[in-house]
Every structure is written in structure tokens, then in C-alpha cells.
Design an enzyme around this catalytic site. Structure first.
Site, PDB file in Angstrom:
ATOM      1  N   SER A  18      67.564  40.759  34.208  1.00  0.00           N
ATOM      2  CA  SER A  18      66.367  40.685  35.115  1.00  0.00           C
ATOM      3  C   SER A  18      66.127  42.034  35.523  1.00  0.00           C
ATOM      4  CB  SER A  18      66.921  39.770  36.387  1.00  0.00           C
ATOM      5  OG  SER A  18      66.858  38.508  36.159  1.00  0.00           O
ATOM      6  N   LYS A  56      63.843  43.521  45.926  1.00  0.00           N
ATOM      7  CA  LYS A  56      63.560  42.366  45.396  1.00  0.00           C
ATOM      8  C   LYS A  56      63.700  41.357  46.584  1.00  0.00           C
ATOM      9  CE  LYS A  56      65.131  39.703  41.561  1.00  0.00           C
ATOM     10  NZ  LYS A  56      66.042  39.577  40.226  1.00  0.00           N
ATOM     11  N   SER A  80      63.923  38.582  35.999  1.00  0.00           N
ATOM     12  CA  SER A  80      63.347  38.057  37.084  1.00  0.00           C
ATOM     13  C   SER A  80      62.760  38.870  38.322  1.00  0.00           C
ATOM     14  CB  SER A  80      64.187  36.998  37.975  1.00  0.00           C
ATOM     15  OG  SER A  80      65.389  37.676  38.289  1.00  0.00           O
TER      16      SER A  80
END
Lengths: 429, 451
Positions: B152, B53, B128
Site C-alpha cells: 500500500s 494516512k 491503499s
């Protein structure tokens, strides 16, 4: 009058508070890493040496020690603060609710807390330069209650704090920064970032005079933050202060709580207690002794290693004599070290010794050696000539120290030799 | 069951496998925007591709956490998880994945170019960790290192039909993670099977001197016979989701005792979560002011406050909202009412959930609504949006490990369910879903990198 202090001093650690960078680098921006630069992704690690050191200070200031310590983020925007928050302590500080004794009075210590120093701002012409070597070096902040009520007390406080910190490895002669709160009326005036002991006392004196003058004139005292100008020796208004500054403290979640159980820390050395102990065995009053022991940075440490009562006395006398014969000049570290060696070797310090020491000459003076009969005669002569002292001795056996002192000093004798005989001869009087 | 890692490592691959893979990702990325950075010049030989990420620092690779403020930030160090993946030897870094700015979002749209759902690009990817989930659903052989603060990992994993595993807080080092809310942030894993997730977990987990909060070394595998359904939470689910979920419970009922329980305190979990998250976020974002790293404002002749204000106007809307709310929450006059109270409620949730989780797993849908279209998500108010985290916030605020697994496909879009267990019992979750996978067929639209 109420004076409160927030004193900042650097903790004596090799590395920084939250990373392993050196805390002692000199060339600008050489001791830096992602942690002390606050790079995205970096996290603080806790330097246990800094905690140990701060615990020693909290303990010496008679604080209640928190078993679990925690940190907070104090948020403000300034270029010297890489994360734009400073990691410091509030409720979970190393200690609080302590005190420091000054001449029979206790100045309460609200809190002893660990925090990180910001980077150093260096101004060069129009440029503002940043040296991050200092960023993240460990500080301890000592916050007092507003219990100091005169310049005199402030001096005593600083003197006692200095000796306590010194024996914990922190020398505030080298560096001290403080914020002062001074209120003569009920309005609190803060003087920020005063550097050095001398400035601290001068700033206080100036502020006392300034506020006294305003009160006399019937003028209002503004609630404000002032700065101290070292050149003009004046304090100057920085900003009016309607409310307390807003720092939006929250717990530092990267450090959680830290259990100090089992951490050893250095025990305190209390100058007052040592002075008391010395005074008991000598004819000097505690205040004189305290003055002597506060002569310089190393004296107490040197003195304190003497366990035998008569040697303690000898060195205290030696320092006093040095002052007396040396024009009230305090002996340097070097001289004290030489004198302690002389005392260790049971040598006596006379007017001549002091002159030699002052001249930087090698000193090695032997004690006079007397035969048993000669010594006894000397003692009897002294006692016969001083019936008052003998009478005093009968009331208070401690007077023996005075007798020994007088005889040894006059004749360059070893106190131990004299002591043995004096006790015996006195018993016949 | 199926380990794609093992399968991949056991296969011969053509010498141009990785360069072809990068090319194809590049092509697909113009539609799905899963990646912020695709590594082209890889030296990988026979290693499983992994992505990170964009809030996890990779040395020498631009890492922006989805923010303009960090454009151009090239970390001089690897996050601990990256360091451990590379050192282990079986994995090769292929790129950084898209995300909501600093992790602020449930659907992945709070960034310049949002990632799109791998099953249908008109739909939201979830957030997210949007790119992590989309990449996992696009690539046949791949594992994603993702991160969750309040859901997330679970949410995008569920929307893209992959396994999303969020370990116990403190089991995986956060060193090198660009902070959102430090007391809630957890690095985790997305994969196409639970066994793959476990394989990666064992590589990245364990104590780290660089993260004081990473202190959990021992992970247990205490199996549970009960599945708890929390009444107050299930009520929040859309009827369609609810009926699908009840069908799942019927299936699981053959092996587990299913019990509906009431846990009143969880009706009040969203507010304290957002209070703590925003308070911490607003301090973490203070450091971005346009002169040290990332975005360079450059107007050094201005006053500090003007400089900071101007430089910081580059935050996205959601980031600004959280900075302002977070700063308000921390202010002296209201702190006791919000921040301090939120910390107390968090502790109560940890205590109460901890008791329940001793006896069994907690199970729920992952998201209360079917996958929304991007256009519909854009219409939601912030509060409507935050309310959709109803199932993912309880384990997040308590630091409990949780795992989302796909269990059905409705109109060809996947639906996920989430199970939670007690702290440090992470293996039990991986075992649970591994068993589930024995009788469940994953479906994917893409299988980039097939052999």
C-alpha cells in the site's frame, strides 16, 4: 461420573492486563483508556506482574511451564467485549499438563491460561449498562481434565485449590467463577458461569441428582449448556449444543511471543505437604491437621512461619483445643493470630485460655515453673502409670511426642523443658 | 542528494504561506481527492507540511480509515508517529489523506470518493495509501506518513512518481494505527526524495512501549554489490513494463552485478498473504458495531444480533468480502488447511528470502502493469486485482524493508521499481535510491506551495 472444571479467578495485580488503568477502581467507568475500551488504533501492552502471578499458579499446579508464551484472539459478538474478541491463551499458555493432588489422587490440569475480563453488564430495568472498569482486568483460567468423580472429590479439589491460590495472593473465597462439565452417561452437560464456592457445589449436587434421575427413568440426557440459578438452586437449560462453539481463534499478532526466561515467581505452598510435616511431629492424623489448617484464610500462613518442630505442634494443638473447647467453632483470623503470639512467647493454651479468647479477653498465661526434682517426679509418675506407652516408645521413638504432649498439657508446662528431661529419664526405662 | 526539507527550512516564507496552501489544497482536492481532512487553522511558522494516512490517529481530527463505519471517530490520542513528528518541531500537520477502506485495495477505489492520479486524474492513484502518494506528487514541500500491509505504499508511490519507503516490520511503532492485519501492517513514508524519507524515518522510528512488536532500535547500512532479479516474479510482468525494467537493469549494471535467480516459493506468496491478512482483518473489524465510536446506529431496542448485523451493513463491499473470507479461514474445520499452513509458508519465505538478501538486494518492477485508468480497474475481479500485488507481497509478508523509486515516464505517466533488503538494513535502501537520484530527474505536474 466425570466432572471437569474451568475455574476463573482474578489475578492480584494493581493495573489491568494490557494497559496501566487501575484494576481496583469502584466508581463505574473511571478506570478506562483507549486500550481497555478497544479504541481503533490502540494496542495491548503486557502487564508482566500478571504473567508472574499466573506462572506461580501454573507452577503450584505442577504444570509444565512454557518458555515462550503467546496469546490468541477469541472472537464473539457481545456488548461487554469492546474489541469483540477476547485476548486469551490456548497452545501458548503459561502452563499445562499439571495436576492437583486430592487425597492420594491426582486431578490432571490441562491448562493454566491468562485472559482479559470483559466489561461488566449492569441491568437496570429496561436498560443494559456497561461498566468498563472490569474490561481488561487479568484473569487466570484453570482447566482440569474430567478427573473428579464425586461431590466429595470436588470439595477436596476446591479446598486444596483454595489454599494453593491463597498463598499466591488469590482468594477464591472472595470470588470464583467456574464452568462445570458433568457427565454421568457419555453426554457432556455444561453448566456455565457458576459464581462462588457454595453455588459450585450446589450446582454440582443438583446436576448429579438430575442426571441420575434421568438415567433411572431411562430418559435421554441432552447435550446442552445450562445455567445455575442461585435463588432456586437449580440448573436450567440455556441452549442445546449440537457442536462446539466457533470462536475462530487466531494468534494475537500485537503481542507476539513473550519469553518468560528469567522471570521470578512465587513458590508454591502445598497444604498437603505441610499437613504431612505437622502430622509427623504430632499425634494427630494428617486429615485432622489438614482440616485445622484449612480453618480460615490466614491460618496456614501463620502456622507455616514456625520453623521449630515443637512450636508447630503447639499451634496445631492450640487450634485443635480451641475447636474442642469452643464448641467445634473454627477460630477466626484474629484468634489464630493471638494464639500464634502466645505460642511464639512459649505460653500454653488451656481450656481457660480458649474461654478468654472466645470472650475476647486479654490473654497472658504463664507456664508453670517446677524445680528439677518436681519435674522429674512428675515424669516418672506418668511413665510408671502408663507402661503401655513406654512399651510403645521402645518400638517407635516418635511416641515421645505423645508423652511430652500429655505431660505438658496436664500440668501447664513448657514443652521444651519437659522434652529435655523425658529423653533422659526414658533412657533408664 | 536533494533534501526538500532542508531547502524549505532554509527559506523565508510569507506569513500567509500556510493559509494560502490550505486554500490551494482545498481547490485541487475537488479534482484529485487526495485529502479527507485539510487543516485550515494551522499555527505553523516555519515547519515542513506533513500529512497522515486516514488510518493513523490524530488527536482531535476525524480519523475514519476511509470507512463509513468510522465516520465521526475523533481519536482522543495521537499515534506514536504523529506524536514524534509534532514533538520534533520541524513538521506541521496539514491533513489526513484518502485511502481504500481500512487499507483494502491496490488502486484506491474502495472508498466513497477515490483519490485520482496526480499526473492524470482519469488514472488510478494506486492504493491503499492513495491520498498520501497523490498529495506528495501535488505538493512541492511535503512528506507523507503512509502505511502498507501488502504494498500500500509501494504501489501508489510508483503510480504517482514519488519515493515510497516501507521500513522493516517492527522499526516504526504502530500505536495509533487503525489495524488492517497487525502482523503485516507497517507505517512508512512517501516523499519527493530519499533524503527526505530518511529524515522522517529517523524522527518516527525506534522502540515504543505502546507497541510490543516495535522492538527494532538499530538500523544498519550494509551495502550490497549484487542485484537479484527473481525469474518467477518477472514473468508476471506485462511486456511493456518488462522492457522498461530491462533498460533500468542495463543502467544499474554499470555499478551492480545483476543476477537472475529462481525462488520457487515466491510463486506462492499471494495466497498465504491474503489468508493471513483476511484472517487478522476479520478480527480487527469485529469491534465496529455502531455504538461505541464512529457510526452510531442508535436502535438500542433491538436484539444484540440484529443490532450488530444492521449496524455492520455499512461496511463497503471489499470490507465485507474480507470479513466473510477471513471468518471462514479462521473456522475450526478449515483453519489447519488455510491459516496454519499460511503461517508456515510465511516462515519459509522469511527464511529463504533472508538467505538471498544477505548477498544482495532484490529488485523488480513495483507493479506488473502500466498505470490503469480508474474505469479499467473497476472491471477487475477480486482475484485479478489481488494478483497485481505480485511484486509487493514478498517483502510485505516477510517484513523486509522495501523502497519504490520512479525510474521512467511512459506516456507521461511514471513507472516505479522496487528494491528489497534484509531486515533492519533500511538505510542501505535509502542510500541506494539517493544515489540513483543523482542521475535521475523527477518530473511533476504540480508544485503546490512552491517558494
Amino acid at each position: 461420573m466425570k466432572i471437569g472444571l474451568e475455574v476463573h479467578v482474578a489475578l492480584p495485580t494493581k493495573s489491568k492486563l494490557f494497559c496501566s488503568c487501575s484494576a481496583e477502581a469502584e466508581e463505574p467507568n473511571t478506570a478506562i483508556c483507549p486500550i481497555c475500551l478497544g479504541f481503533p488504533g490502540s494496542k495491548p501492552m503486557l502487564n508482566e506482574a500478571a504473567v508472574t502471578s499466573a506462572l506461580g499458579i501454573a507452577n503450584a499446579l505442577h504444570c509444565k511451564i512454557n518458555r515462550n508464551i503467546s496469546f490468541v484472539r477469541k472472537v464473539y459478538f457481545y456488548p461487554d467485549l469492546p474489541k469483540c474478541y477476547q485476548i486469551t491463551q490456548t497452545d501458548g499458555s503459561v502452563g499445562g499438563e499439571g495436576y492437583l493432588e486430592i487425597e492420594g489422587k491426582k486431578v490432571r490440569i490441562r491448562r493454566v491460561q491468562i485472559e482479559e475480563d470483559p466489561a461488566q453488564i449492569v441491568r437496570e430495568g429496561l436498560l443494559t449498562l456497561l461498566d468498563f472498569n472490569r474490561s481488561g482486568t487479568p484473569l487466570v483460567e484453570i482447566v482440569t481434565e474430567p478427573d473428579i468423580t464425586s461431590e466429595e472429590e470436588l470439595r477436596s479439589f476446591i479446598a486444596n485449590l483454595r489454599s494453593i491460590l491463597y498463598y499466591l495472593g488469590v482468594d477464591i473465597n472472595k470470588e470464583i467463577k467456574a464452568d462445570l462439565n458433568i457427565s454421568l452417561a457419555d453426554i457432556r452437560v455444561e453448566v456455565k458461569n457458576v459464581t462462588g464456592i457454595k453455588s459450585l457445589i450446589e450446582a454440582t449436587r443438583f446436576e448429579i441428582e438430575r442426571q441420575t434421575q434421568l438415567i433411572k427413568e431411562g430418559s435421554p440426557i441432552a447435550r446442552e449448556t445450562r445455567g445455575y440459578n442461585e435463588k432456586s438452586k437449580l440448573t436450567e437449560s440455556l441452549r442445546e449444543k449440537e457442536t462446539d462453539e466457533e470462536y475462530g481463534y487466531i494468534y494475537e499478532p500485537d503481542l507476539t511471543t513473550f519469553d518468560i526466561n528469567g522471570m521470578g515467581f512465587r513458590q508454591a505452598v502445598y497444604i498437603g505437604e505441610i499437613a504431612e510435616k505437622l502430622a509427623q511431629g504430632s499425634d494427630l492424623n494428617p486429615k485432622t491437621i489438614r482440616e485445622i489448617t484449612m480453618l480460615d484464610s490466614r491460618s496456614l500462613e501463620l502456622i507455616n512461619k514456625f520453623k521449630a518442630e515443637y512450636k508447630l505442634r503447639s499451634i496445631v494443638h492450640a487450634i485443635e483445643r480451641y475447636k474442642k473447647y469452643g464448641g467445634e467453632e473454627a477460630p477466626s483470623d484474629d484468634v489464630i493470630e493471638k494464639m500464634t503470639k502466645l505460642v511464639e512467647e512459649d505460653k500454653i493454651i488451656t481450656r481457660e485460655t480458649v474461654q478468654d479468647l472466645k470472650a475476647g479477653k486479654q490473654v497472658a498465661i504463664e507456664y508453670s515453673k517446677l524445680s528439677g526434682d518436681q519435674l522429674d517426679k512428675l515424669i516418672r509418675d506418668f511413665l510408671d502409670k502408663n507402661p503401655k506407652i513406654v512399651a510403645e516408645y521402645k518400638r517407635n521413638s516418635k511416641t515421645i511426642n505423645l508423652i511430652i504432649g500429655k505431660i505438658t498439657e496436664k500440668n501447664g508446662l513448657h514443652p521444651k523443658d519437659v522434652a529435655k528431661r523425658v529423653v533422659e529419664i526414658l533412657s533408664g526405662y | 542528494m536533494a533534501s526538500h526539507i532542508r531547502e524549505f527550512l532554509g527559506h523565508e516564507k510569507p506569513s500567509d504561506y500556510y493559509s494560502k496552501l490550505a486554500e490551494e489544497l482545498e481547490r485541487t482536492n475537488s479534482e484529485y481527492h487526495a485529502f479527507n481532512v485539510i487543516k485550515k487553522d494551522t499555527e505553523a511558522k516555519n515547519q515542513v507540511p506533513f500529512s497522515t494516512k486516514a488510518n493513523i490517529c490524530v488527536k482531535g481530527v476525524e480519523t475514519t480509515a476511509g470507512s463509513k463505519m468510522l465516520r465521526g471517530y475523533v481519536p482522543p490520542f495521537n499515534a506514536t508517529v504523529v506524536e514524534r513528528m509534532l514533538k520534533e518541531g520541524s513538521f506541521s500537520f496539514i491533513g489526513e489523506t484518502n485511502m481504500d477502506e481500512f487499507g483494502f485495495g491496490t488502486f484506491g477505489i474502495n472508498t466513497e470518493v477515490p483519490a485520482r492520479n496526480a499526473f492524470d486524474s482519469r488514472y488510478a492513484a494506486g492504493g491503499s495509501s492513495s491520498g498520501s502518494a497523490v498529495a506528495t506528487a501535488l505538493l512541492k514541500y511535503h512528506v507523507a506518513i503512509a502505511e502498507s500491509t501488502g504494498g500500500s505504499i509501494s504501489t501508489p508511490a510508483a503510480l504517482n512518481g514519488v519515493v515510497g519507503f516501507t521500513p522493516t516490520y517492527g522499526a516504526v511503532s504502530r500505536y495509533g494505527l487503525i489495524d488492517y492485519a497487525n502482523s503485516l501492517d507497517k507505517i512508512g513514508i512517501m516523499a519527493r526524495s530519499s533524503d527526505d524519507a530518511r529524515g522522517v524515518f529517523d524522527v518516527i522510528r525506534g522502540r515504543d512501549n505502546y507497541d510490543v512488536t516495535c522492538a527494532i532500535e538499530k538500523i544498519t547500512n550494509n551495502k550490497k554489490g549484487k542485484l537479484f532479479v527473481i525469474e518467477e516474479l518477472l514473468e508476471k510482468a506485462d511486456p511493456k513494463i518488462r522492457s522498461e525494467f530491462e533498460r533500468l537493469l542495463d543502467k544499474l549494471g554499470k555499478e551492480y552485478e545483476i543476477k537472475t535467480i529462481s525462488m520457487n516459493i515466491l510463486s506462492d506468496a499471494i495466497e498465504p498473504y491474503y489468508i493471513i491478512a483476511m484472517a487478522e482483518a476479520s478480527t480487527n473489524l469485529a469491534k465496529y458495531n455502531g455504538y461505541k465510536y464512529g457510526f452510531q446506529y442508535g436502535e438500542f431496542n433491538r436484539r444484540y444480533n440484529d443490532f450488530f448485523t444492521e449496524a455492520r451493513s455499512n461496511f463497503g463491499m471489499e470490507a465485507k468480502r474480507r470479513i466473510i473470507l477471513g471468518t471462514f479461514i479462521r473456522s475450526e474445520s478449515v483453519k489447519a488447511r488455510y491459516y496454519t499452513k499460511a503461517l508456515m509458508i510465511r516462515q519459509m519465505i522469511i527464511n529463504e528470502m533472508g538467505k538471498v538478501l544477505k548477498d544482495g538486494f532484490v529488485i523488480s518492477p513495483t507493479l506488473p502493469i502500466p498505470t490503469p485508468k480508474i474505469a479499467d480497474v473497476e472491471k477487475l475481479t477480486p482475484v485479478q486485482n489481488y494478483a497485481l500485488d505480485v511484486f509487493t507481497i514478498p517483502p510485505s509478508i516477510g517484513g523486509f524493508p522495501h523502497l519504490t523509486f520512479p525510474y521512467a515516464y511512459v506516456n507521461e505517466m511514471p513507472i516505479g521499481a522496487q528494491i528489497i533488503t534484509e531486515q533492519a538494513n533500511d538505510y542501505a535502501l535509502l542510500d541506494f535510491s539517493s544515489k540513483w537520484e543523482e542521475s535521475f530527474q523527477y518530473k511533476y505536474k504540480h508544485n503546490i506551495g512552491s517558494l
